[in-house]
Design an enzyme around this catalytic site. Sequence first.
Site, mmCIF file in Angstrom:
data_model
loop_
_atom_site.group_PDB
_atom_site.id
_atom_site.type_symbol
_atom_site.label_atom_id
_atom_site.label_comp_id
_atom_site.label_asym_id
_atom_site.label_seq_id
_atom_site.Cartn_x
_atom_site.Cartn_y
_atom_site.Cartn_z
ATOM 1 C CG HIS A 169 -1.935 -1.073 1.231
ATOM 2 N ND1 HIS A 169 -2.853 -1.250 0.219
ATOM 3 C CD2 HIS A 169 -2.164 -2.083 2.117
ATOM 4 C CE1 HIS A 169 -3.591 -2.317 0.476
ATOM 5 N NE2 HIS A 169 -3.196 -2.843 1.623
ATOM 6 C CG ASP A 209 -2.632 -8.596 0.727
ATOM 7 O OD1 ASP A 209 -2.009 -8.984 1.729
ATOM 8 O OD2 ASP A 209 -3.653 -7.868 0.790
ATOM 9 C CG HIS A 211 -6.428 -5.567 1.658
ATOM 10 N ND1 HIS A 211 -5.860 -6.445 2.572
ATOM 11 C CD2 HIS A 211 -7.607 -5.161 2.198
ATOM 12 C CE1 HIS A 211 -6.655 -6.565 3.613
ATOM 13 N NE2 HIS A 211 -7.728 -5.806 3.424
ATOM 14 C CG ASP A 296 -4.813 -10.390 3.355
ATOM 15 O OD1 ASP A 296 -4.448 -10.939 2.299
ATOM 16 O OD2 ASP A 296 -4.591 -9.188 3.602
HETATM 17 C C1 OKP Z 1 -2.893 -4.431 4.622
HETATM 18 B B1 OKP Z 1 -2.554 -5.602 3.698
HETATM 19 C C2 OKP Z 1 -11.095 -1.847 6.344
HETATM 20 C C3 OKP Z 1 -9.957 -1.082 7.007
HETATM 21 C C4 OKP Z 1 -8.661 -1.692 6.567
HETATM 22 C C5 OKP Z 1 -6.236 -1.507 6.777
HETATM 23 C C6 OKP Z 1 -6.034 -2.808 6.072
HETATM 24 C C7 OKP Z 1 -4.629 -2.933 5.572
HETATM 25 C C8 OKP Z 1 -4.343 -4.248 4.888
HETATM 26 N N1 OKP Z 1 -12.389 -1.412 6.752
HETATM 27 N N2 OKP Z 1 -7.537 -1.292 7.349
HETATM 28 O O1 OKP Z 1 -2.949 -5.442 2.359
HETATM 29 O O2 OKP Z 1 -2.949 -6.887 4.171
HETATM 30 ZN ZN ZN Z 2 -4.082 -7.471 2.634
#
Ligand code: OKP
Ligand code: ZN
Length: 356
Positions: A169, A209, A211, A296
């Site tokens: 990120h 990942d 996300h 995840d």
């Molecule tokens: C990091 B990685 C969702 C809030 C999410 C941050 C998540 C970061 C993920 N409502 N907060 O990509 O695993």
């Molecule tokens: Zn993630």
Amino acid sequence: MKVFVDEECSLHRPPYEILSGKIVAYHETPDRLLQIRLALEGDGVFQIEDADRSIDVQRHALQVHSVDYIEYLESAFGLWVEEGGDPEGSLFPETFPNAKITQRFATANLAPRSLAGKTGYYCFDLSCPITADTYTSVLASARVSLSAARELSRSGESAFALSRPPGHHAGTSVAGGYCFFNNVAIAAKYLQQESECSTCCGIAILDIDYHHGNGTQEIFYSDSSVTYVSLHAELDYPYFTGSREERGDGPGEGFNHNFPLPFGTEDGAYCGELRKGVKVIKEFDPAYLIVSLGVDTFESDPIGAFKLTTACYAEIGCIIRGLSKPTLFVLEGGYDLDTIGKNVRTLLEGFITGAV
Ligand code: OKP
Ligand code: ZN
């Protein structure tokens, strides 16, 4: 397979994050590394190796991140404590430079001069509190990925960077989503500089990942030498990026490939989409493959909403193996401590053996 580690990765330990309006325990913990390491060591399949402390991490980070951003990360906590911040606490952004109030900054390309201004400017959410030890761990995390990348460039052998904080990120000048330095981007630049063909050396980054890796996408968006392929949840964090329409810009057009998937995605559908992403990489024919490895996507992950099973990780590893590229795996997310070790191991073993 060699697995690179650095004990300083465990120093960064923010006490909490703000999630869905609640103060909750920080999900991105040092225990994640411990659980994965416990699952990998002991039977000789993986060799644990310390990252090389002599690597000049800042020099390599400067190939990806701006000097003002790096200086901010290094100095912010100390400045905050000088201003009266709690030395045991953590520095959070409170005011963000929303585009609707930043006309002056946008046109003059100015950074704010106050610390509170910088803290909002260099971060896009509430997942990246900075503690006294954060920068030490940020350097260590990049050092681990650089050490693993060096193993690839020297021996051609695939390797795993067992590091945190994660990186995908983090953009050129911005932290967010538990990420400060973009570890895969730093490794990609390193591999391009170390290899004989210099910047023409093609690199593919496969981000599995849960996300979207908005930071990796941003860093290479106009770059035709790095193809970014991401499978991630549509409509989930980080919300503003990851659509199919984002295909790269200028010379990078056609070198960014997003595969947004619905909530509840299961093994079969996931692997079907992964094969499509892998096909894009096969056609690009990179010298190296870097995998942003997050688990995840697992069915019981506390912040993800896919439904992958452990068996699927063996198949994912096997599909990636099909590319037959020297491959650098770099840890990103995965927050279910009871299964993170088994799932990472299953994926890496699928890659090593090709058995599902
Ligand atoms: C990091 B990685 C969702 C809030 C999410 C941050 C998540 C970061 C993920 N409502 N907060 O990509 O695993
Ligand atoms: Zn993630």
